[in-house]
Design an enzyme around this catalytic site. Sequence first.
Site, PDB file in Angstrom:
ATOM      1  N   ARG A  78      52.541  34.405  34.268  1.00  0.00           N
ATOM      2  CA  ARG A  78      51.258  33.770  33.957  1.00  0.00           C
ATOM      3  C   ARG A  78      50.554  34.661  32.946  1.00  0.00           C
ATOM      4  O   ARG A  78      50.235  35.821  33.243  1.00  0.00           O
ATOM      5  CB  ARG A  78      50.417  33.585  35.221  1.00  0.00           C
ATOM      6  CG  ARG A  78      49.057  32.899  35.001  1.00  0.00           C
ATOM      7  CD  ARG A  78      48.420  32.567  36.343  1.00  0.00           C
ATOM      8  NE  ARG A  78      47.112  31.951  36.246  1.00  0.00           N
ATOM      9  CZ  ARG A  78      45.947  32.602  36.401  1.00  0.00           C
ATOM     10  NH1 ARG A  78      45.928  33.915  36.645  1.00  0.00           N
ATOM     11  NH2 ARG A  78      44.807  31.956  36.306  1.00  0.00           N
ATOM     12  N   ASN A 154      40.876  29.803  33.958  1.00  0.00           N
ATOM     13  CA  ASN A 154      40.952  30.745  35.072  1.00  0.00           C
ATOM     14  C   ASN A 154      39.660  30.754  35.880  1.00  0.00           C
ATOM     15  O   ASN A 154      38.563  30.827  35.318  1.00  0.00           O
ATOM     16  CB  ASN A 154      41.215  32.156  34.535  1.00  0.00           C
ATOM     17  CG  ASN A 154      41.308  33.186  35.644  1.00  0.00           C
ATOM     18  OD1 ASN A 154      42.250  33.193  36.426  1.00  0.00           O
ATOM     19  ND2 ASN A 154      40.306  34.065  35.725  1.00  0.00           N
ATOM     20  N   GLU A 155      39.779  30.646  37.206  1.00  0.00           N
ATOM     21  CA  GLU A 155      38.639  30.784  38.133  1.00  0.00           C
ATOM     22  C   GLU A 155      37.373  30.176  37.532  1.00  0.00           C
ATOM     23  O   GLU A 155      36.370  30.871  37.320  1.00  0.00           O
ATOM     24  CB  GLU A 155      38.443  32.256  38.489  1.00  0.00           C
ATOM     25  CG  GLU A 155      39.678  32.851  39.143  1.00  0.00           C
ATOM     26  CD  GLU A 155      39.582  34.339  39.474  1.00  0.00           C
ATOM     27  OE1 GLU A 155      38.527  34.949  39.167  1.00  0.00           O
ATOM     28  OE2 GLU A 155      40.539  34.890  40.026  1.00  0.00           O
ATOM     29  N   HIS A 221      43.616  31.412  44.490  1.00  0.00           N
ATOM     30  CA  HIS A 221      43.717  32.853  44.281  1.00  0.00           C
ATOM     31  C   HIS A 221      43.327  33.543  45.590  1.00  0.00           C
ATOM     32  O   HIS A 221      42.231  33.325  46.105  1.00  0.00           O
ATOM     33  CB  HIS A 221      42.810  33.309  43.144  1.00  0.00           C
ATOM     34  CG  HIS A 221      43.237  32.803  41.800  1.00  0.00           C
ATOM     35  ND1 HIS A 221      42.604  33.155  40.627  1.00  0.00           N
ATOM     36  CD2 HIS A 221      44.250  31.965  41.446  1.00  0.00           C
ATOM     37  CE1 HIS A 221      43.214  32.551  39.610  1.00  0.00           C
ATOM     38  NE2 HIS A 221      44.211  31.820  40.085  1.00  0.00           N
ATOM     39  N   TYR A 223      42.531  36.798  47.675  1.00  0.00           N
ATOM     40  CA  TYR A 223      42.126  38.191  47.742  1.00  0.00           C
ATOM     41  C   TYR A 223      41.401  38.413  49.081  1.00  0.00           C
ATOM     42  O   TYR A 223      41.952  38.087  50.134  1.00  0.00           O
ATOM     43  CB  TYR A 223      41.265  38.573  46.530  1.00  0.00           C
ATOM     44  CG  TYR A 223      42.022  38.547  45.222  1.00  0.00           C
ATOM     45  CD1 TYR A 223      42.879  39.584  44.866  1.00  0.00           C
ATOM     46  CD2 TYR A 223      41.899  37.474  44.343  1.00  0.00           C
ATOM     47  CE1 TYR A 223      43.595  39.561  43.671  1.00  0.00           C
ATOM     48  CE2 TYR A 223      42.610  37.445  43.147  1.00  0.00           C
ATOM     49  CZ  TYR A 223      43.453  38.484  42.813  1.00  0.00           C
ATOM     50  OH  TYR A 223      44.152  38.458  41.633  1.00  0.00           O
ATOM     51  N   GLU A 250      47.182  33.691  41.942  1.00  0.00           N
ATOM     52  CA  GLU A 250      46.920  35.133  41.916  1.00  0.00           C
ATOM     53  C   GLU A 250      46.836  35.627  43.346  1.00  0.00           C
ATOM     54  O   GLU A 250      46.383  34.908  44.237  1.00  0.00           O
ATOM     55  CB  GLU A 250      45.579  35.469  41.238  1.00  0.00           C
ATOM     56  CG  GLU A 250      45.534  35.316  39.743  1.00  0.00           C
ATOM     57  CD  GLU A 250      44.188  35.812  39.178  1.00  0.00           C
ATOM     58  OE1 GLU A 250      43.486  36.591  39.877  1.00  0.00           O
ATOM     59  OE2 GLU A 250      43.844  35.414  38.050  1.00  0.00           O
ATOM     60  N   TRP A 279      49.095  39.423  40.998  1.00  0.00           N
ATOM     61  CA  TRP A 279      48.227  40.056  39.983  1.00  0.00           C
ATOM     62  C   TRP A 279      48.292  41.564  40.163  1.00  0.00           C
ATOM     63  O   TRP A 279      48.001  42.057  41.238  1.00  0.00           O
ATOM     64  CB  TRP A 279      46.789  39.584  40.156  1.00  0.00           C
ATOM     65  CG  TRP A 279      45.907  40.118  39.077  1.00  0.00           C
ATOM     66  CD1 TRP A 279      45.342  41.364  39.017  1.00  0.00           C
ATOM     67  CD2 TRP A 279      45.513  39.445  37.880  1.00  0.00           C
ATOM     68  NE1 TRP A 279      44.628  41.515  37.853  1.00  0.00           N
ATOM     69  CE2 TRP A 279      44.712  40.348  37.137  1.00  0.00           C
ATOM     70  CE3 TRP A 279      45.765  38.178  37.356  1.00  0.00           C
ATOM     71  CZ2 TRP A 279      44.166  40.013  35.903  1.00  0.00           C
ATOM     72  CZ3 TRP A 279      45.208  37.853  36.133  1.00  0.00           C
ATOM     73  CH2 TRP A 279      44.415  38.765  35.420  1.00  0.00           C
TER      74      TRP A 279
END
Length: 456
Positions: A78, A154-155, A221, A223, A250, A279
């Site tokens: 990516r 992205n985001e 994503h 996290y 991610e 990531w």
Amino acid sequence: MKRRLAVLAAVLITLTASVLTFVNPAYAATGLHIEGRNIVEANGNTFVMRGINHMHTWYAGQTGSFADMKAAGANTVRVVLSGGRWTANTAADVTNVINLCKANRLICVLENHDTTGYGEDGAAYTLDQAVNYWIGLKSVLTGQENYVVINIGNEPIGNTNPSQWTAATVAAIQKMRTNGFEHMLMIDAPNWGQDWQYVMRDNAQTVLDADTRKNTMLSIHMYAVFNTASSITAYLDHFQSRGWPLVIGEFGWQFDSGQVDDQTLMAAAQARGIGYLGWSWAGNTDPILDMTNSFNAASLTTWGQRIVNGANGLKATSKEATIFGGVQPSSPGSSSPSPSSPSPSPSSPSPSPSNSMPGACTATYAIAGQWPGGFQGEVKVTAGSPVKSWTVTWTYANGQTVNNAWSATVTSSGSTVTARNVSYNGTLAAGQSTSFGFLGSWTGTNSVPTLTCSAT
């Protein structure tokens, strides 16, 4: 995710099951596409992303990282791009990125990073602006649908008014299709990609239905919001039970108890056939999320060791896209040749045989594609008897040079080129073959040399 890591002080609300009817969509006839919840190649083969994020827009000189990520086991990269929030990546640069992905047999997810945190970060671009960037690149993207996925933004929404995500995303998808893009599209969640307020989860069907080509993949994503096994599996199960296509676009690793449970994430993704893209290779402001030390593939960090060599990691689970089929693909633009777009030469010479020690190995040289001033070559090595290592040499007669290579260590001394196996393709059983490729330069005549193969 070139931004601060923060543990979101939000209480995860109880999952509320929404009664939604899923209709198995038709799919685009061109290239990578969605069938049900799976990514499928044009030949009908299911493809599961196993890859790495690479911050190209800030580290455009790190082109060797593509080969390094491939050697680490990735089947997808990516690639972070910018349309102007940072130094803009031009059409020529994006063409080169696609070329690097294809040369290294990687599916290329191209993402526009300008939209990161819109609504909360005042510098962020809108999704509509991101679509305009892709429209500006259409000439170099068309024809690459087998190899390229477009991650529109992205985001794209931060934590401020995340509900705006649905309408903005629907409009972005429709604008891409109105402008003729056939590519598989990837859509990131709001809340800086983590969807902790469940806007993407609860509006997924609306977004998928907006795509007239039924060729959209949703991306979460993971996290700090996903620091427990239950939070990860509950989210993935929600999408799986409804047949929605999802990739973990991610994620990082659990360097403290407040961070993502990466081991559960990789195991759960593998069990469900869900793609994941870690990531990132290197270059973070805080290097805690770097997989390598200073882009050095020989120096993996704790995170790098986990995702490359760990349980359910890249080496254990990644499978190369079948589009590459054992032969290096031609360069970008091959569907519409032009002086600035490399394309296969219809008059490319036939593969050359090699001289070799009887029973040791043979090697053949082929030109996979050539264009004014450049070409792409492939060498296939076949063992006549079991070998532990091999070396191929040749001498160019017309001034050709090798610029970079993959799946072999290649050195040049004048017109003589020497290629030696790398760690993962030196040992061959009798009759077994492997191959390596390279990009080169030529003037005048791009003739095929005679090869010599030796083995131990």
